[in-house]
Design a protein around this motif. Sequence first.
Motif: not given
Length: 72
Positions: A5-17
């Motif tokens: 599992v990689v947890l990601v910090k990003s303010p970008k709205k579409l980062i999951a896509a």
Amino acid sequence: MVKAVVLVKSPKKLIAARLRMVKSVYSSFAVSGQFDAVALIDVKDLSEIKDVTTEIQSIKGVERTETLVQVV
């Protein structure tokens, strides 16, 4: 097979896509809390996890990641 599992910090709205475009990511979704998205990865060998996380970290807007490897 090794799963992580990689947890990601990003303010970008579409980062999951964007995470879904990375090879070995078989699922990703937005979350609330300290991190903004989760990427589920599946690789053949433990050494491949570094390559996948490096690719995720190179995505524009990714501030940091934390990787949790499944122990079997």
